[in-house]
Design an enzyme around this catalytic site. Structure first.
Site, PDB file in Angstrom:
ATOM      1  N   ARG A 112      -2.789  45.375  12.352  1.00  0.00           N
ATOM      2  CA  ARG A 112      -3.756  45.735  13.399  1.00  0.00           C
ATOM      3  C   ARG A 112      -4.402  44.453  13.900  1.00  0.00           C
ATOM      4  O   ARG A 112      -4.706  43.560  13.117  1.00  0.00           O
ATOM      5  CB  ARG A 112      -4.822  46.665  12.824  1.00  0.00           C
ATOM      6  CG  ARG A 112      -4.289  48.036  12.470  1.00  0.00           C
ATOM      7  CD  ARG A 112      -5.442  49.020  12.237  1.00  0.00           C
ATOM      8  NE  ARG A 112      -4.949  50.383  12.092  1.00  0.00           N
ATOM      9  CZ  ARG A 112      -4.746  50.973  10.920  1.00  0.00           C
ATOM     10  NH1 ARG A 112      -4.996  50.334   9.804  1.00  0.00           N
ATOM     11  NH2 ARG A 112      -4.276  52.210  10.858  1.00  0.00           N
ATOM     12  N   ARG A 137     -12.242  70.318  -8.886  1.00  0.00           N
ATOM     13  CA  ARG A 137     -11.584  69.010  -8.925  1.00  0.00           C
ATOM     14  C   ARG A 137     -11.225  68.579  -7.498  1.00  0.00           C
ATOM     15  O   ARG A 137     -11.001  69.422  -6.629  1.00  0.00           O
ATOM     16  CB  ARG A 137     -10.282  69.070  -9.738  1.00  0.00           C
ATOM     17  CG  ARG A 137     -10.454  69.337 -11.214  1.00  0.00           C
ATOM     18  CD  ARG A 137     -11.047  68.138 -11.942  1.00  0.00           C
ATOM     19  NE  ARG A 137     -11.044  68.321 -13.384  1.00  0.00           N
ATOM     20  CZ  ARG A 137     -11.973  68.986 -14.068  1.00  0.00           C
ATOM     21  NH1 ARG A 137     -12.990  69.564 -13.419  1.00  0.00           N
ATOM     22  NH2 ARG A 137     -11.903  69.096 -15.382  1.00  0.00           N
ATOM     23  N   GLY A 195      -1.049  51.503  11.832  1.00  0.00           N
ATOM     24  CA  GLY A 195      -0.625  52.035  10.528  1.00  0.00           C
ATOM     25  C   GLY A 195       0.842  52.429  10.564  1.00  0.00           C
ATOM     26  O   GLY A 195       1.313  52.960  11.558  1.00  0.00           O
ATOM     27  N   ILE A 228       1.129  59.408  11.888  1.00  0.00           N
ATOM     28  CA  ILE A 228       1.126  60.614  11.051  1.00  0.00           C
ATOM     29  C   ILE A 228       0.034  61.573  11.536  1.00  0.00           C
ATOM     30  O   ILE A 228       0.108  62.759  11.262  1.00  0.00           O
ATOM     31  CB  ILE A 228       0.905  60.298   9.549  1.00  0.00           C
ATOM     32  CG1 ILE A 228      -0.459  59.670   9.288  1.00  0.00           C
ATOM     33  CG2 ILE A 228       2.024  59.448   9.006  1.00  0.00           C
ATOM     34  CD1 ILE A 228      -0.865  59.706   7.824  1.00  0.00           C
ATOM     35  N   ASP A 229      -0.961  61.043  12.257  1.00  0.00           N
ATOM     36  CA  ASP A 229      -2.116  61.875  12.647  1.00  0.00           C
ATOM     37  C   ASP A 229      -1.806  62.870  13.764  1.00  0.00           C
ATOM     38  O   ASP A 229      -2.574  63.800  13.983  1.00  0.00           O
ATOM     39  CB  ASP A 229      -3.279  60.982  13.119  1.00  0.00           C
ATOM     40  CG  ASP A 229      -3.835  60.133  11.994  1.00  0.00           C
ATOM     41  OD1 ASP A 229      -3.560  60.448  10.825  1.00  0.00           O
ATOM     42  OD2 ASP A 229      -4.548  59.148  12.287  1.00  0.00           O
ATOM     43  N   GLY A 279      -4.208  53.070  19.527  1.00  0.00           N
ATOM     44  CA  GLY A 279      -4.680  51.699  19.747  1.00  0.00           C
ATOM     45  C   GLY A 279      -3.591  50.822  20.340  1.00  0.00           C
ATOM     46  O   GLY A 279      -3.816  50.070  21.301  1.00  0.00           O
TER      47      GLY A 279
HETATM   48  O1  F6P Z   1      -3.850  56.340  11.806  1.00  0.00           O
HETATM   49  C1  F6P Z   1      -3.101  56.558  10.677  1.00  0.00           C
HETATM   50  C2  F6P Z   1      -3.961  56.508   9.433  1.00  0.00           C
HETATM   51  O2  F6P Z   1      -3.149  56.787   8.333  1.00  0.00           O
HETATM   52  C3  F6P Z   1      -5.186  57.442   9.440  1.00  0.00           C
HETATM   53  O3  F6P Z   1      -4.863  58.769   9.128  1.00  0.00           O
HETATM   54  C4  F6P Z   1      -6.067  56.786   8.406  1.00  0.00           C
HETATM   55  O4  F6P Z   1      -7.425  57.106   8.608  1.00  0.00           O
HETATM   56  C5  F6P Z   1      -5.797  55.329   8.624  1.00  0.00           C
HETATM   57  O5  F6P Z   1      -4.528  55.224   9.238  1.00  0.00           O
HETATM   58  C6  F6P Z   1      -5.818  54.512   7.348  1.00  0.00           C
HETATM   59  O6  F6P Z   1      -5.686  53.179   7.690  1.00  0.00           O
HETATM   60  P1  F6P Z   1      -5.431  52.012   6.645  1.00  0.00           P
HETATM   61  O7  F6P Z   1      -3.964  52.026   6.313  1.00  0.00           O
HETATM   62  O8  F6P Z   1      -5.823  50.783   7.377  1.00  0.00           O
HETATM   63  O9  F6P Z   1      -6.248  52.296   5.430  1.00  0.00           O
END
Ligand code: F6P
Length: 343
Positions: A73, A267, A10, A127-128, A105
């Site tokens: 990916r 909401r 990502g 970002i995680d 990964g």
């Molecule tokens: O690993 C980064 C991330 O943004 C995660 O927070 C999220 O779950 C995932 O990638 C989303 O992936 P994609 O862009 O394939 O929807």
């Protein structure tokens, strides 16, 4: 020396700052050249590459979000079945060192390549913020800034309408974004994957808030949050092609449950990929630049099979095995700090 680089997994703000730092350091400090592979590992398999020069265009990408090389990916099985192609393509491009920029990964892939004789150096991004051995990954600060801004905005509309807002943020395995954005945004409850939740406890906490005279609530939920077994029914959405559990909707589910049991006006806002887009914060530009310079220097020192990491104030190189050993979860001590401010 000829250095290759690629961005995989990502995207996140700061990737271009690393690429810029690699190109400038390689050219200016070492008189080395740089080639970029497009779309992550896929470009390496397909020999889809572009020469990168220390020109005006590269200089200007510091502030640009995303990645000029593109990303993607690739299933580990496809990757591993193509070792000889990868080696042949790197030899054909006369590459002496590969700098792989990616999350867990990608860094696992980098380690596997290094174990199989490819001269690789890793640069952690996501970002995680869930990559082990580094205090922070770049991209995280930018994502937290976006999420915090959103929470700030939701406070005013929630208060005006006397509503409870569920804010769902990214975080598949870990609650770093939820915790930091929730703390920075003064959330009244934060739900993270590391701590399975009981929706009745969240509801009670909101009820207490309303009984104390408050008229609205903000609850931040990481997308990977899970209920304590037996406390709430959740549909299994199956897994994607990479074996990742399909996520999304936990904020909505918690919100529906609170609304049903209390009658409060609820909401849900799902921030999604907004958190990954846009310009990097100053912190991320600095961290990404430092990673890029250090990775390039490490490549020239021949420190292959390693990754750059941030430890306290300093950038260090550690074996890739240390970085990919497991996911870096939120320490309970930090979650308890947030809990002290709930309600
Ligand atoms: O690993 C980064 C991330 O943004 C995660 O927070 C999220 O779950 C995932 O990638 C989303 O992936 P994609 O862009 O394939 O929807």
């Amino acid at each position: 020396m000829r250095i290759a680089t690629l961005t995989s997994g990502g995207d996140c703000p700061g990737l271009n700052a690393v690429i810029r730092a690699i190109v400038r350091t390689a050219n200016q400090e070492h008189d080395s050249t740089v080639v970029g592979y497009r779309d992550g590992w896929l470009g390496l398999l397909d020999d889809d590459r572009v020469d990168l020069y220390d020109d005006d265009a590269i200089d200007k990408i510091l502030v640009r979000g995303g990645t000029i090389l593109g990303t993607g990916r690739l299933h580990p099985d496809i990757f591993k079945a193509n070792l000889e192609t990868i080696k042949a393509n790197l030899a054909d491009a006369r590459v002496d060192a590969l700098i792989a920029i990616g999350g867990e990964g990608t860094l696992k892939g980098a380690k596997w390549l290094a174990d199989n004789g490819v001269p690789v150096i890793g640069v952690p991004k996501t970002i995680d913020n869930d990559v082990l051995a580094t205090d922070y990954t770049f991209g995280f600060d930018s994502a937290v800034a976006v999420a915090t801004d959103a929470i700030d905005r939701l406070h005013t509309t929630a208060e005006s309408h006397k509503r409870i807002f569920l804010v769902e943020v990214m975080g598949r395995h870990t609650g770093w974004i939820a915790l930091h954005a929730g703390l920075a945004g003064g959330a009244h409850h934060i739900v993270i994957p590391e701590v399975p939740f009981d929706v009745s406890e969240i509801t009670k906490s909101m009820e207490r808030r309303f009984q104390m005279g408050e008229k609205y609530g903000i609850i931040v939920v990481a997308e990977g949050a899970q209920p304590r077994p037996g406390t709430m029914a959740v549909d299994d959405k199956g897994v994607d092609e990479f074996g990742h559990r399909r996520l999304g909707g936990m904020g909505q589910l918690i919100g529906e449950e609170i609304s049903r049991s209390t009658g409060y006006d609820v909401r849900t806002t799902v921030l999604g990929h907004v958190q990954r887009g846009g310009v990097p914060t100053a912190f991320d530009r600095v961290l990404a630049s430092r990673f890029g310079v250090h990775a390039t220097r490490a490549a020239h020192r021949g420190e292959f099979g390693s990754s750059v990491v941030l430890r306290g104030e300093f950038i260090e190189t550690v074996p890739l095995s240390e970085v990919v050993a497991k996911v870096k979860t939120v320490p309970m001590q930090r979650y308890e700090i947030a809990e002290a401010l709930f309600g």
